[in-house]
Motif scaffolding. Structure first.
Motif, PDB file in Angstrom:
ATOM      1  N   GLU A  19      -1.430  -0.734   5.071  1.00  0.00           N
ATOM      2  CA  GLU A  19      -0.411  -1.465   5.835  1.00  0.00           C
ATOM      3  C   GLU A  19      -0.941  -2.815   6.304  1.00  0.00           C
ATOM      4  OE1 GLU A  19       2.810  -0.633   6.513  1.00  0.00           O
ATOM      5  OE2 GLU A  19       2.557   1.113   5.219  1.00  0.00           O
ATOM      6  N   ALA A  70       3.239   1.338  -2.417  1.00  0.00           N
ATOM      7  CA  ALA A  70       3.587   2.341  -1.407  1.00  0.00           C
ATOM      8  C   ALA A  70       2.347   3.061  -0.873  1.00  0.00           C
ATOM      9  CB  ALA A  70       4.580   3.332  -1.986  1.00  0.00           C
ATOM     10  N   TYR A  71       1.329   3.179  -1.698  1.00  0.00           N
ATOM     11  CA  TYR A  71       0.099   3.865  -1.298  1.00  0.00           C
ATOM     12  C   TYR A  71      -0.975   2.890  -0.814  1.00  0.00           C
ATOM     13  CZ  TYR A  71      -0.726   2.446  -6.094  1.00  0.00           C
ATOM     14  OH  TYR A  71      -0.801   1.707  -7.249  1.00  0.00           O
ATOM     15  N   GLY A  72      -0.653   1.591  -0.741  1.00  0.00           N
ATOM     16  CA  GLY A  72      -1.609   0.585  -0.291  1.00  0.00           C
ATOM     17  C   GLY A  72      -1.695   0.523   1.221  1.00  0.00           C
ATOM     18  N   GLU A 107      -2.779  -5.273  -3.729  1.00  0.00           N
ATOM     19  CA  GLU A 107      -2.843  -4.015  -2.970  1.00  0.00           C
ATOM     20  C   GLU A 107      -1.459  -3.531  -2.544  1.00  0.00           C
ATOM     21  OE1 GLU A 107      -5.509  -2.120  -2.038  1.00  0.00           O
ATOM     22  OE2 GLU A 107      -6.799  -3.367  -3.263  1.00  0.00           O
ATOM     23  N   ARG A 167       1.613  -5.497   5.082  1.00  0.00           N
ATOM     24  CA  ARG A 167       2.403  -5.229   3.869  1.00  0.00           C
ATOM     25  C   ARG A 167       3.883  -5.359   4.168  1.00  0.00           C
ATOM     26  NH1 ARG A 167       3.809  -0.241   1.624  1.00  0.00           N
ATOM     27  NH2 ARG A 167       2.185   0.805   2.813  1.00  0.00           N
TER      28      ARG A 167
END
Length: 137
Positions: free
Chosen positions: A56, A52-54, A49, A13
């Protein structure tokens, strides 16, 4: 992850998108249309995806490979992504909505059809469903 059986590529990400950090393992793709699907859709699908909550890191998988359990939401493979969505009702037919509808489009489409304002931050497209005059019902 790149060395795991069935992994086609590894992505990390980077803000609101993912960057591929491994070569694509086209040699693991045995279905004739699998490579073309990957080329056309992999980036857009992994980017869904990117939040911020997806995760890495994402490892995409070739067809007929899973590291999950029955009932999961699948991966980027065409069979996992092309799921028929059917709208049925007294005034709808199968030919009334010819659009590439995604699951995220269902809620804004129904809200729009019911005359409820759609939050502009909501993902998805509020396609217009056809309406026909009532037939005396």
């Amino acid at each position: 992850m790149a060395g795991m059986p069935g992994v086609s590529a590894v992505w990390t990400r980077a803000g609101d998108r993912y960057t591929r950090v491994s070569p694509v393992r086209y040699d693991r793709m045995t279905n004739p249309g699998e490579k073309a699907w990957f080329v056309q859709h992999a980036q857009e699908l992994v980017d869904t995806e990117a939040a911020a909550y997806g995760p890495e890191v994402i490892a995409t998988l070739v067809d007929d490979t899973t590291y999950s359990v029955a009932g999961d939401h699948g991966g980027i493979q065409r069979r996992s992504q092309q799921i028929p969505i059917v709208f049925a009702g007294a005034d709808l037919s199968r030919t009334d909505l010819q659009a590439p509808v995604r699951s995220v489009d269902v809620m804004p489409m129904l809200l729009k059809h019911m005359g409820i304002a759609v939050d502009p931050g909501l993902d998805g497209v509020g396609y217009t469903l056809p309406t026909r005059p009532s037939r005396g019902r």
